[in-house]
Design a protein around this motif. Structure first.
Motif, PDB file in Angstrom:
ATOM      1  N   SER A 299      -6.638  -0.295  -3.840  1.00 13.89           N
ATOM      2  CA  SER A 299      -7.061  -1.662  -3.536  1.00 13.89           C
ATOM      3  C   SER A 299      -6.620  -2.042  -2.128  1.00 13.89           C
ATOM      4  O   SER A 299      -5.839  -1.321  -1.481  1.00 13.89           O
ATOM      5  CB  SER A 299      -6.426  -2.631  -4.539  1.00 13.89           C
ATOM      6  OG  SER A 299      -5.012  -2.666  -4.349  1.00 13.89           O
ATOM      7  N   THR A 300      -7.118  -3.191  -1.651  1.00 13.26           N
ATOM      8  CA  THR A 300      -6.717  -3.666  -0.324  1.00 13.26           C
ATOM      9  C   THR A 300      -5.208  -3.873  -0.266  1.00 13.26           C
ATOM     10  O   THR A 300      -4.557  -3.515   0.728  1.00 13.26           O
ATOM     11  CB  THR A 300      -7.442  -4.976   0.011  1.00 13.26           C
ATOM     12  OG1 THR A 300      -8.850  -4.724   0.077  1.00 13.26           O
ATOM     13  CG2 THR A 300      -6.969  -5.536   1.350  1.00 13.26           C
ATOM     14  N   ARG A 301      -4.622  -4.456  -1.317  1.00  8.37           N
ATOM     15  CA  ARG A 301      -3.176  -4.680  -1.347  1.00  8.37           C
ATOM     16  C   ARG A 301      -2.423  -3.352  -1.242  1.00  8.37           C
ATOM     17  O   ARG A 301      -1.430  -3.237  -0.519  1.00  8.37           O
ATOM     18  CB  ARG A 301      -2.789  -5.428  -2.623  1.00  8.37           C
ATOM     19  CG  ARG A 301      -1.276  -5.570  -2.875  1.00  8.37           C
ATOM     20  CD  ARG A 301      -0.500  -6.026  -1.662  1.00  8.37           C
ATOM     21  NE  ARG A 301      -1.000  -7.273  -1.117  1.00  8.37           N
ATOM     22  CZ  ARG A 301      -0.605  -7.765   0.061  1.00  8.37           C
ATOM     23  NH1 ARG A 301       0.249  -7.087   0.825  1.00  8.37           N
ATOM     24  NH2 ARG A 301      -1.106  -8.910   0.486  1.00  8.37           N
ATOM     25  N   GLU A 302      -2.896  -2.322  -1.951  1.00  9.75           N
ATOM     26  CA  GLU A 302      -2.245  -1.014  -1.888  1.00  9.75           C
ATOM     27  C   GLU A 302      -2.394  -0.384  -0.505  1.00  9.75           C
ATOM     28  O   GLU A 302      -1.470   0.275  -0.003  1.00  9.75           O
ATOM     29  CB  GLU A 302      -2.835  -0.092  -2.959  1.00  9.75           C
ATOM     30  CG  GLU A 302      -2.448  -0.483  -4.380  1.00  9.75           C
ATOM     31  CD  GLU A 302      -3.207   0.274  -5.436  1.00  9.75           C
ATOM     32  OE1 GLU A 302      -2.610   0.576  -6.489  1.00  9.75           O
ATOM     33  OE2 GLU A 302      -4.402   0.587  -5.202  1.00  9.75           O
ATOM     34  N   LEU A 303      -3.544  -0.608   0.132  1.00  9.77           N
ATOM     35  CA  LEU A 303      -3.737  -0.117   1.499  1.00  9.77           C
ATOM     36  C   LEU A 303      -2.768  -0.785   2.462  1.00  9.77           C
ATOM     37  O   LEU A 303      -2.173  -0.139   3.336  1.00  9.77           O
ATOM     38  CB  LEU A 303      -5.180  -0.364   1.951  1.00  9.77           C
ATOM     39  CG  LEU A 303      -6.266   0.486   1.288  1.00  9.77           C
ATOM     40  CD1 LEU A 303      -7.637  -0.051   1.635  1.00  9.77           C
ATOM     41  CD2 LEU A 303      -6.154   1.927   1.740  1.00  9.77           C
ATOM     42  N   VAL A 304      -2.609  -2.099   2.313  1.00  5.24           N
ATOM     43  CA  VAL A 304      -1.681  -2.849   3.167  1.00  5.24           C
ATOM     44  C   VAL A 304      -0.267  -2.303   3.008  1.00  5.24           C
ATOM     45  O   VAL A 304       0.449  -2.061   3.992  1.00  5.24           O
ATOM     46  CB  VAL A 304      -1.733  -4.353   2.823  1.00  5.24           C
ATOM     47  CG1 VAL A 304      -0.570  -5.100   3.489  1.00  5.24           C
ATOM     48  CG2 VAL A 304      -3.070  -4.952   3.258  1.00  5.24           C
ATOM     49  N   ASP A 305       0.153  -2.092   1.759  1.00  8.22           N
ATOM     50  CA  ASP A 305       1.520  -1.635   1.494  1.00  8.22           C
ATOM     51  C   ASP A 305       1.749  -0.207   1.986  1.00  8.22           C
ATOM     52  O   ASP A 305       2.809   0.106   2.540  1.00  8.22           O
ATOM     53  CB  ASP A 305       1.811  -1.715  -0.010  1.00  8.22           C
ATOM     54  CG  ASP A 305       1.870  -3.147  -0.512  1.00  8.22           C
ATOM     55  OD1 ASP A 305       2.035  -4.054   0.334  1.00  8.22           O
ATOM     56  OD2 ASP A 305       1.726  -3.365  -1.732  1.00  8.22           O
ATOM     57  N   GLU A 306       0.763   0.657   1.786  1.00  9.45           N
ATOM     58  CA  GLU A 306       0.960   2.063   2.135  1.00  9.45           C
ATOM     59  C   GLU A 306       0.828   2.322   3.626  1.00  9.45           C
ATOM     60  O   GLU A 306       1.560   3.147   4.191  1.00  9.45           O
ATOM     61  CB  GLU A 306      -0.024   2.939   1.360  1.00  9.45           C
ATOM     62  CG  GLU A 306       0.170   4.430   1.626  1.00  9.45           C
ATOM     63  CD  GLU A 306      -0.359   5.293   0.494  1.00  9.45           C
ATOM     64  OE1 GLU A 306      -0.475   6.511   0.701  1.00  9.45           O
ATOM     65  OE2 GLU A 306      -0.621   4.758  -0.597  1.00  9.45           O
ATOM     66  N   LEU A 307      -0.111   1.635   4.277  1.00 12.59           N
ATOM     67  CA  LEU A 307      -0.371   1.896   5.696  1.00 12.59           C
ATOM     68  C   LEU A 307       0.365   0.942   6.620  1.00 12.59           C
ATOM     69  O   LEU A 307       0.343   1.112   7.852  1.00 12.59           O
ATOM     70  CB  LEU A 307      -1.877   1.818   5.967  1.00 12.59           C
ATOM     71  CG  LEU A 307      -2.748   2.823   5.202  1.00 12.59           C
ATOM     72  CD1 LEU A 307      -4.221   2.597   5.508  1.00 12.59           C
ATOM     73  CD2 LEU A 307      -2.341   4.255   5.549  1.00 12.59           C
ATOM     74  N   HIS A 308       0.979  -0.096   6.034  1.00  7.90           N
ATOM     75  CA  HIS A 308       1.750  -1.080   6.819  1.00  7.90           C
ATOM     76  C   HIS A 308       0.884  -1.761   7.879  1.00  7.90           C
ATOM     77  O   HIS A 308       1.251  -1.862   9.054  1.00  7.90           O
ATOM     78  CB  HIS A 308       2.961  -0.404   7.480  1.00  7.90           C
ATOM     79  CG  HIS A 308       3.845   0.330   6.509  1.00  7.90           C
ATOM     80  ND1 HIS A 308       4.603  -0.314   5.550  1.00  7.90           N
ATOM     81  CD2 HIS A 308       4.049   1.666   6.328  1.00  7.90           C
ATOM     82  CE1 HIS A 308       5.263   0.578   4.836  1.00  7.90           C
ATOM     83  NE2 HIS A 308       4.934   1.786   5.281  1.00  7.90           N
ATOM     84  N   ILE A 309      -0.305  -2.184   7.442  1.00  8.66           N
ATOM     85  CA  ILE A 309      -1.205  -2.943   8.302  1.00  8.66           C
ATOM     86  C   ILE A 309      -1.644  -4.191   7.548  1.00  8.66           C
ATOM     87  O   ILE A 309      -1.448  -4.296   6.341  1.00  8.66           O
ATOM     88  CB  ILE A 309      -2.446  -2.106   8.715  1.00  8.66           C
ATOM     89  CG1 ILE A 309      -3.184  -1.592   7.469  1.00  8.66           C
ATOM     90  CG2 ILE A 309      -2.042  -0.951   9.619  1.00  8.66           C
ATOM     91  CD1 ILE A 309      -4.433  -0.772   7.774  1.00  8.66           C
ATOM     92  N   SER A 310      -2.245  -5.135   8.268  1.00  8.00           N
ATOM     93  CA  SER A 310      -2.656  -6.386   7.629  1.00  8.00           C
ATOM     94  C   SER A 310      -3.957  -6.212   6.860  1.00  8.00           C
ATOM     95  O   SER A 310      -4.713  -5.244   7.081  1.00  8.00           O
ATOM     96  CB  SER A 310      -2.838  -7.470   8.683  1.00  8.00           C
ATOM     97  OG  SER A 310      -3.986  -7.198   9.481  1.00  8.00           O
ATOM     98  N   ALA A 311      -4.228  -7.162   5.965  1.00  4.92           N
ATOM     99  CA  ALA A 311      -5.482  -7.132   5.212  1.00  4.92           C
ATOM    100  C   ALA A 311      -6.680  -7.250   6.150  1.00  4.92           C
ATOM    101  O   ALA A 311      -7.730  -6.633   5.913  1.00  4.92           O
ATOM    102  CB  ALA A 311      -5.497  -8.260   4.183  1.00  4.92           C
ATOM    103  N   ASN A 312      -6.530  -8.035   7.218  1.00  6.38           N
ATOM    104  CA  ASN A 312      -7.622  -8.162   8.190  1.00  6.38           C
ATOM    105  C   ASN A 312      -7.913  -6.831   8.869  1.00  6.38           C
ATOM    106  O   ASN A 312      -9.078  -6.460   9.098  1.00  6.38           O
ATOM    107  CB  ASN A 312      -7.279  -9.215   9.239  1.00  6.38           C
ATOM    108  CG  ASN A 312      -7.399 -10.620   8.699  1.00  6.38           C
ATOM    109  OD1 ASN A 312      -8.092 -10.871   7.710  1.00  6.38           O
ATOM    110  ND2 ASN A 312      -6.721 -11.567   9.337  1.00  6.38           N
ATOM    111  N   THR A 313      -6.848  -6.093   9.193  1.00 10.60           N
ATOM    112  CA  THR A 313      -7.037  -4.792   9.831  1.00 10.60           C
ATOM    113  C   THR A 313      -7.701  -3.814   8.864  1.00 10.60           C
ATOM    114  O   THR A 313      -8.573  -3.032   9.255  1.00 10.60           O
ATOM    115  CB  THR A 313      -5.694  -4.229  10.315  1.00 10.60           C
ATOM    116  OG1 THR A 313      -5.103  -5.143  11.247  1.00 10.60           O
ATOM    117  CG2 THR A 313      -5.874  -2.878  10.989  1.00 10.60           C
TER     118      THR A 313
END
Length: 345
Positions: A299-313
């Motif tokens: 999910s987007t939240r998991e992407l944010v947490d794993e890649l350490h980037i913002s949801a916008n990015t």
């Protein structure tokens, strides 16, 4: 040659690179045009696995084909100048033998032991790199004479090399034409080679896989494609991924079997292809990381947490990925990637 004529011919080569040709057609069309601006007496053109840089298809013009094994030994087993792997990592991916040896060709074992006996002199080599990945290599040769490739000719090759790379990258995602669709092999095949990489035995499954290889010119390589000899000449163990004429992806794995080398051929697994296929669509490293996780269901939240980037990015990267794949949703992206993996229309 007049400047306007050169520019016109370079533009024609760039057009061919954008035309969606398969690798074999791209090689044929561009080499004939390239010779009009950079004359050459013989050429070697190969696609490579962007991860291992091992050849995935290769074509060698006469008299190069008769020395295939010697060239492979030099490329993968000996120290020498102007190696393709070194050029792929260099700031300048184009270099000639005369320039790197300062005119002393005999400083190169490849020249002394292979090229000079074949009557060849200077060579210019190019690693075909785009998007930080190497998708192929090219070598042009001239007959043995004091005159070699000029600085202007090297500059012309530097200009066209990224376009050739982009064309080869695009070829990986092209669908096989209906008239060149080979039967789809399956199962696991085994090819056994002796210490000198001569064929010892081959299973029936391996014979079926060989029929699907993109290599059509096997001159100088005996009963096996150059690709098999190249992967066996490289480090053991190693893996190379190849897209067959049927569109199906295969993986070649090398292993040591006593004094012999075993080459296992089987369908490529998704985990082996993910980065290659995503990069072939022109994704940046950041976009590749996002797309790979999306395909795994993150999910987007998991992407944010794993890649350490913002949801916008995340969304910016996803939008770019969708555009490059020609899709509009995560579901369509997953379907497109799975179709690529299966080699389906």
């Amino acid at each position: 040659m007049a400047g306007a004529a050169v520019e016109s011919r370079l533009a024609d080569i760039e057009k061919q690179c954008r035309g969606g040709l398969d690798a074999a057609a791209l090689r044929t069309e561009t080499l004939s045009r390239l010779r009009r601006v950079i004359p050459a007496d013989a050429a070697f053109f190969a696609t490579v696995d962007p991860v291992t840089l091992l050849f995935t298809s290769a074509a060698a013009e006469d008299p190069l084909g008769s020395a295939t094994e010697q060239f492979l030994d030099n490329e993968f087993g000996r120290a020498d100048v102007n190696k393709f792997a070194a050029l792929a990592q260099a700031a300048d991916p184009v270099a000639s033998l005369d320039r790197v040896t300062h005119g002393d060709r005999s400083a190169s074992a490849r020249y002394r032991e292979i090229m000079a006996p074949l009557g060849l002199g200077d060579e210019v080599r190019a690693a075909l790199v785009t998007g930080h990945h190497c998708w192929g290599v090219l070598c042009l040769h001239r007959e043995d004479s004091p005159a070699g490739f000029t600085a202007d000719e090297l500059d012309l090759l530097r200009r066209i090399a990224p376009h050739l790379a982009a064309g080869l990258r695009k070829a990986l995602t092209a669908r096989p034409s209906s008239e060149d669709t080979a039967p789809r092999p399956g199962g696991v095949g085994l090819i056994l080679l002796d210490a000198d990489r001569r064929l010892v035995s081959m299973s029936p499954e391996a014979e079926q896989w060989l029929d699907d290889f993109p290599d059509t010119d096997r001159r100088g390589a005996g009963p096996l494609p150059v690709t098999v000899h190249a992967v066996a000449a490289g480090p053991v163990p190693s893996t190379v991924r190849i897209r067959g004429r049927s569109g199906q992806w295969m993986a070649l794995h090398t292993t040591q079997v006593g004094p012999q080398i075993g080459v296992v051929v089987e369908p490529a697994r998704p985990a082996e292809l993910g980065a290659v296929l995503l990069s072939a669509h022109g994704l940046t490293d950041a976009q590749t990381r996002v797309a790979a996780l999306v395909v795994r269901g993150h999910s987007t939240r998991e992407l944010v947490d794993e890649l350490h980037i913002s949801a916008n990015t995340v969304q910016e990267h996803l939008t770019a990925v969708f555009d490059k794949f020609g899709v509009r949703s995560r579901r369509e992206l997953v379907a497109a990637v799975l179709a690529d993996l299966a080699g389906r229309q």
